[in-house]
Design a protein around this motif. Structure first.
Motif, PDB file in Angstrom:
ATOM      1  N   LYS A  82       0.828  -1.213   0.000  1.00 38.05           N
ATOM      2  CA  LYS A  82       0.000   0.000   0.000  1.00 38.05           C
ATOM      3  C   LYS A  82       0.861   1.261   0.000  1.00 38.05           C
ATOM      4  CE  LYS A  82      -4.130   1.886   0.380  1.00 38.05           C
ATOM      5  NZ  LYS A  82      -5.141   1.802  -0.645  1.00 38.05           N
ATOM      6  N   LYS A  83       1.934   1.266   0.779  1.00 41.13           N
ATOM      7  CA  LYS A  83       2.807   2.445   0.841  1.00 41.13           C
ATOM      8  C   LYS A  83       3.449   2.732  -0.519  1.00 41.13           C
ATOM      9  CE  LYS A  83       6.721   4.489   3.334  1.00 41.13           C
ATOM     10  NZ  LYS A  83       6.760   5.542   2.391  1.00 41.13           N
ATOM     11  N   GLU A  84       3.903   1.687  -1.199  1.00 39.85           N
ATOM     12  CA  GLU A  84       4.483   1.860  -2.539  1.00 39.85           C
ATOM     13  C   GLU A  84       3.475   2.473  -3.499  1.00 39.85           C
ATOM     14  OE1 GLU A  84       7.354  -1.324  -4.204  1.00 39.85           O
ATOM     15  OE2 GLU A  84       5.924  -2.392  -2.905  1.00 39.85           O
ATOM     16  N   SER A 106      -5.577   0.438  -4.937  1.00 37.29           N
ATOM     17  CA  SER A 106      -4.863  -0.828  -5.059  1.00 37.29           C
ATOM     18  C   SER A 106      -3.939  -0.761  -6.258  1.00 37.29           C
ATOM     19  CB  SER A 106      -5.845  -1.990  -5.220  1.00 37.29           C
ATOM     20  OG  SER A 106      -6.595  -1.825  -6.403  1.00 37.29           O
ATOM     21  N   GLY A 107      -3.032  -1.722  -6.329  1.00 37.21           N
ATOM     22  CA  GLY A 107      -2.140  -1.719  -7.467  1.00 37.21           C
ATOM     23  C   GLY A 107      -1.205  -2.906  -7.490  1.00 37.21           C
ATOM     24  N   THR A 108      -0.534  -3.032  -8.609  1.00 40.34           N
ATOM     25  CA  THR A 108       0.444  -4.089  -8.806  1.00 40.34           C
ATOM     26  C   THR A 108       1.747  -3.465  -9.272  1.00 40.34           C
ATOM     27  OG1 THR A 108      -0.342  -4.435 -11.068  1.00 40.34           O
ATOM     28  CG2 THR A 108      -1.280  -5.848  -9.364  1.00 40.34           C
ATOM     29  N   ALA A 143       3.252  10.805  -6.414  1.00 43.96           N
ATOM     30  CA  ALA A 143       4.359  11.407  -7.161  1.00 43.96           C
ATOM     31  C   ALA A 143       3.921  11.916  -8.538  1.00 43.96           C
ATOM     32  CB  ALA A 143       5.492  10.390  -7.319  1.00 43.96           C
ATOM     33  N   VAL A 144       2.884  11.332  -9.100  1.00 41.14           N
ATOM     34  CA  VAL A 144       2.435  11.741 -10.445  1.00 41.14           C
ATOM     35  C   VAL A 144       1.057  12.414 -10.418  1.00 41.14           C
ATOM     36  CG1 VAL A 144       3.809   9.982 -11.619  1.00 41.14           C
ATOM     37  CG2 VAL A 144       1.461   9.457 -10.930  1.00 41.14           C
ATOM     38  N   LYS A 145       0.579  12.788  -9.241  1.00 37.54           N
ATOM     39  CA  LYS A 145      -0.764  13.373  -9.114  1.00 37.54           C
ATOM     40  C   LYS A 145      -0.951  14.595 -10.003  1.00 37.54           C
ATOM     41  CE  LYS A 145      -4.015  15.221  -5.718  1.00 37.54           C
ATOM     42  NZ  LYS A 145      -4.264  15.475  -4.298  1.00 37.54           N
ATOM     43  N   ALA A 161      13.674  -2.551 -15.813  1.00 39.45           N
ATOM     44  CA  ALA A 161      14.868  -1.751 -15.523  1.00 39.45           C
ATOM     45  C   ALA A 161      14.379  -0.548 -14.723  1.00 39.45           C
ATOM     46  CB  ALA A 161      15.558  -1.323 -16.801  1.00 39.45           C
ATOM     47  N   GLY A 162      13.859  -0.825 -13.562  1.00 37.83           N
ATOM     48  CA  GLY A 162      13.166   0.129 -12.704  1.00 37.83           C
ATOM     49  C   GLY A 162      11.945  -0.600 -12.174  1.00 37.83           C
ATOM     50  N   MET A 163      10.822   0.114 -12.058  1.00 43.46           N
ATOM     51  CA  MET A 163       9.599  -0.503 -11.555  1.00 43.46           C
ATOM     52  C   MET A 163       8.393   0.086 -12.272  1.00 43.46           C
ATOM     53  SD  MET A 163       8.709  -2.752  -9.196  1.00 43.46           S
ATOM     54  CE  MET A 163       9.977  -2.735  -7.947  1.00 43.46           C
ATOM     55  N   ASN A 164       7.524  -0.780 -12.788  1.00 44.87           N
ATOM     56  CA  ASN A 164       6.246  -0.363 -13.354  1.00 44.87           C
ATOM     57  C   ASN A 164       5.164  -0.583 -12.305  1.00 44.87           C
ATOM     58  OD1 ASN A 164       7.025   0.384 -15.979  1.00 44.87           O
ATOM     59  ND2 ASN A 164       6.876  -1.717 -16.713  1.00 44.87           N
ATOM     60  N   TYR A 165       4.254   0.362 -12.203  1.00 43.55           N
ATOM     61  CA  TYR A 165       3.107   0.227 -11.300  1.00 43.55           C
ATOM     62  C   TYR A 165       1.829   0.399 -12.117  1.00 43.55           C
ATOM     63  CZ  TYR A 165       6.365   0.982  -7.431  1.00 43.55           C
ATOM     64  OH  TYR A 165       7.401   0.873  -6.542  1.00 43.55           O
TER      65      TYR A 165
END
Length: 101
Positions: free
Chosen positions: A39-41, A70-72, A48-50, A77-81
């Motif tokens: 949840k924190k992530e 919610s999210g995944t 950050a992108v609001k 090469a980094g992180m996709n959300y």
């Protein structure tokens, strides 16, 4: 039958066919696949992108709220959300965020 007054008779009863139905398959985690994120992530990435999300929505789409639900996440090469964000009463936005290393 002869002198023996009894005969052995085999009776076969027909049973209904057995049906199999696949309910689910779990192959464990797939490399490169999306996994549930903390949840924190999710909150950090969404906040950050609001301002970018509001800018993309334009003037005709005002947000009553901005609540990451919610999210995944996917390691690249980094992180996709992939994040579901509540933006109003019964209104949601699905956003994709990339975080570099």
């Amino acid at each position: 039958i002869g002198e023996n007054k009894y005969a052995q008779i085999k009776v076969y009863r027909s049973l209904p066919p057995i049906k199999y139905e696949l309910k689910s398959v779990d192959f464990g985690s797939r490399p490169g696949g999306f996994k549930k994120a903390d949840k924190k992530e999710i909150i950090d990435a969404a906040n950050a992108v609001k301002s970018d999300v509001q800018r993309e929505a334009g003037d005709d789409q005002k947000f009553d709220c901005y609540e990451p639900l919610s999210g995944t996440k996917q390691v690249v090469a980094g992180m996709n959300y992939q994040i579901k964000v509540k933006i109003g009463e019964n209104k949601y936005a699905q956003i994709k965020v990339y975080r570099s290393l």
